[in-house]
Write an enzyme that holds these catalytic residues in place. Structure first.
Site, PDB file in Angstrom:
ATOM      1  CE  LYS A 121      -1.885   2.124   3.435  1.00 55.45           C
ATOM      2  NZ  LYS A 121      -2.539   2.392   4.705  1.00 55.45           N
ATOM      3  CG  ASP A 139      -7.235   3.634   1.840  1.00 57.18           C
ATOM      4  OD1 ASP A 139      -8.220   3.200   1.194  1.00 57.18           O
ATOM      5  OD2 ASP A 139      -7.107   4.832   2.133  1.00 57.18           O
TER       6      ASP A 139
END
Ligand code: SF4
Length: 217
Positions: A121, A139
């Site tokens: 991420k 996310d």
């Protein structure tokens, strides 16, 4: 309309709705962004920005972070939560950048992910935000909103990311930022504001909810 065409069209409309959206973390160079993204795990961007406003006055470069006393750094970042782990990650990451990349944050995904504390991420946020490279970071907001809308399915972040990466590459970064904003402002985790949502007619979750309510009557 074929499913992939529908998803691309929907993603384009979401990007249009949130045109100009970008990362809401404050930073003035790639290293500051990396620090802010690491601090943003399980923390709001607003809180991170409050903390980094002071932090970046005290510590400016990867070398500063690599050499800082851990307890001092923990105190500086404490409001972001998980400050023991985040301080360790920041110091180890800065040491990596100094030792292996001559003090410069690398711009390719493999190298980014080789840094301490940098996962999929964080690497994708860095690519999309700092290096203008197509990437879609998943996310908590992207995970929730894309599944509700029907843009992606899957039980894991990896599965959702794979679905979203079927969208045209030029939409990846904007889709990420737009879904984050939609999740923060409208499609909230506990109480999505479906009555105010511009995408309610397309949304899988909303259609299912309406169907259930009809069955109850
Ligand atoms: S209709 Fe509701 S669940 Fe669907 S995207 Fe909008 S706010 Fe989220």
């Amino acid at each position: 309309m074929p499913a992939e065409t529908f998803k691309t069209d929907l993603a384009k409309r979401i990007c249009e709705e949130y045109r100009g959206s970008t990362c809401e973390l404050d930073y003035s160079n790639e290293f500051e962004l990396l620090v802010a993204v690491i601090l943003s795990a399980q923390c709001t961007d607003k809180r991170v920005n409050q903390v980094t406003k002071n932090l970046f006055k005290v510590l400016k470069t990867p070398k500063d972070f690599a050499e800082v006393n851990k307890v001092k750094l923990e105190e500086l970042i404490r409001p972001c939560g998980f400050y023991h782990a985040k301080a360790k990650n920041l110091i180890d990451c800065a040491k990596d950048i100094v030792a292996r990349f001559n003090g410069v944050v690398p711009s390719d995904k493999k190298a980014l992910k080789s840094l301490a504390g940098v996962g999929e991420k964080t690497a994708n946020v860095m690519l999309a935000t700092a290096f203008n490279t197509p990437a879609i970071a998943v996310d908590t907001h992207v995970f929730r909103v894309s599944r509700r809308l029907g843009l992606a399915k899957g039980k894991t972040v990896g599965e959702v990311q794979t679905c979203l990466e079927k969208l045209p590459k030029e939409l990846w970064a904007n889709t990420h930022f737009s879904l984050v904003l939609h999740g923060r402002r409208v499609c909230k985790a506990r109480k999505p504001m479906c009555e105010n949502c511009k995408f309610s007619n397309d949304c899988k979750y909303n259609k299912e909810l309406k169907k259930k309510n009809k069955e109850k009557i």
